[in-house]
Write an enzyme that holds these catalytic residues in place. Structure first.
Site, PDB file in Angstrom:
ATOM      1  N   GLN A  31       4.446  11.560  -4.624  1.00 55.34           N
ATOM      2  CA  GLN A  31       5.572  10.828  -5.212  1.00 55.34           C
ATOM      3  C   GLN A  31       5.099   9.543  -5.874  1.00 55.34           C
ATOM      4  OE1 GLN A  31       7.367   8.659  -1.315  1.00 55.34           O
ATOM      5  NE2 GLN A  31       7.356  10.901  -1.229  1.00 55.34           N
ATOM      6  N   HIS A  66       1.137   8.707  -4.930  1.00 54.32           N
ATOM      7  CA  HIS A  66       0.613   8.615  -3.571  1.00 54.32           C
ATOM      8  C   HIS A  66       1.301   9.624  -2.668  1.00 54.32           C
ATOM      9  CE1 HIS A  66       4.229   6.072  -3.673  1.00 54.32           C
ATOM     10  NE2 HIS A  66       4.388   6.443  -2.413  1.00 54.32           N
ATOM     11  N   HIS A 121       6.936   5.491  -7.303  1.00 55.22           N
ATOM     12  CA  HIS A 121       8.118   4.622  -7.312  1.00 55.22           C
ATOM     13  C   HIS A 121       8.116   3.749  -8.564  1.00 55.22           C
ATOM     14  CE1 HIS A 121       8.491   5.855  -3.169  1.00 55.22           C
ATOM     15  NE2 HIS A 121       7.332   5.322  -2.883  1.00 55.22           N
ATOM     16  N   GLU A 160       4.611  -1.112  -1.845  1.00 53.09           N
ATOM     17  CA  GLU A 160       4.569  -0.935  -0.396  1.00 53.09           C
ATOM     18  C   GLU A 160       3.151  -1.094   0.138  1.00 53.09           C
ATOM     19  OE1 GLU A 160       5.426   3.310   0.615  1.00 53.09           O
ATOM     20  OE2 GLU A 160       5.403   3.550  -1.565  1.00 53.09           O
ATOM     21  N   ARG A 201      10.009  12.253  -6.650  1.00 51.00           N
ATOM     22  CA  ARG A 201       9.166  13.298  -6.066  1.00 51.00           C
ATOM     23  C   ARG A 201       8.534  14.103  -7.185  1.00 51.00           C
ATOM     24  NH1 ARG A 201      12.946  15.808  -3.167  1.00 51.00           N
ATOM     25  NH2 ARG A 201      12.822  14.325  -1.466  1.00 51.00           N
TER      26      ARG A 201
END
Length: 309
Positions: A100, A177, A102, A119, A197
């Site tokens: 996926q 990642h 972001h 993250e 995804r």
């Protein structure tokens, strides 16, 4: 009077989850696989609720609305208002997660009226063969990327990183990642639940259907180059969105008026002394220290992560 807060964990059943997190909540289904435990969340419809003390049963958003900078810090409140800027969770991967990516703040705001998602992962535990996927293993162009995606061979283009307990990885928005089987992770991220995804190993969800992919949206935000190695100096991780420090054993900390401190216990036991109170610490624990809590002390042989803005 504010005090170190504990929140009720928000448990997430997933097709790839395991059993390590099931004891953090009242799970009715003994066969449930729990992939995530959200420890501190300002995500709408998933707001953390205080579990004990005089402020029990209040949501994090309600408390920020009342205490403002006294709870989250003047800098944090001036920047984010009543929106808590982070999502802090534990992740138990019994199977591979989907591959996926972001979006960053600009695209997330344009498409979803939300924050992007940068993250950080800290490996609390890992099986001997555990690994992560982090970016591409070489510079890639769009046609090569799409060709591999169509053939179902996207993992061949990606960098697979073997991992062990104590490893830490920073994943900027736009980095493709995945967490693979055998990883037990503490994750600190921006307050965002937006995931594109890309590849899911043709896996079906709980409803028996293949889970949806977001190929076009993902491509628009994906960095097709190898992930960079980053040096955060004395910190475990550092970005405009959060800073994370690691402590082995006892230490003395200072929580000033600019930001809260979130304390995660990743190993061992001990005690937190803050504001004249003592709180036991055990693996999987998480405390929220309001901004301005001042000097605090962790005693014992535990390993802790401290996250702040």
């Amino acid at each position: 009077m504010l005090y170190p807060l504990k929140f009720k964990p928000i448990l997430k059943e997933t097709v790839w989850g395991g059993k390590r997190l099931a004891n953090k909540g009242n799970i009715q289904n003994p066969d449930a696989t729990i992939g995530e435990s959200w420890e501190i969340s300002g995500v709408q419809d998933n707001l953390s609720v205080v579990s004990e003390g005089a402020l029990a049963d209040n949501t994090l958003e309600e408390l920020i609305g009342v205490y403002m900078g006294d709870l989250v810090g003047d800098h944090v409140y001036d920047t984010f208002g009543i929106e808590f800027p982070l999502l802090i969770k534990y992740i138990d991967a019994q199977q591979n997660l989907s591959i996926q990516v972001h979006p960053d703040d600009a695209i997330a705001k344009e498409r979803h009226h939300a924050y992007g998602k940068t993250e950080m992962w800290y490996l609390i535990d890992a099986t001997p063969d555990a690994s992560l996927i982090l970016g591409f293993h070489k510079d890639t162009d769009t046609s090569e990327y799409l060709a591999h995606l169509q053939k179902g061979t996207l993992p061949d283009l990606l960098h697979t990183q073997p991992v062990r307990r104590g490893d830490c990885f920073f994943i900027p928005a736009g980095t493709v990642h995945a967490i693979n089987a055998g990883c037990f992770i503490a994750e600190i991220q921006q307050n965002s639940n937006i995931t594109y995804r890309v590849f899911d190993y043709n896996r079906v969800g709980a409803d028996g259907k293949t889970r949806p992919l977001h190929v076009e949206k993902a491509l628009e935000v994906t960095d097709l180059s190898p992930a960079e190695e980053l040096d955060f100096g004395p910190h475990l991780g550092k970005s405009p969105y959060f800073t994370v420090d690691r402590h082995q054993g006892g230490f003395r900390g200072m929580c000033g008026g600019e930001s809260f401190h979130a304390l995660l216990v990743t190993a061992g036991t001990g005690a937190l002394r803050c504001g004249g109170e003592e709180h036991p610490l055990a693996p999987g624990g998480c405390f929220f220290l309001p901004a301005g809590s001042g000097a605090y002390e962790v005693e014992g042989g535990c390993e802790t992560l401290i996250a702040y803005v």
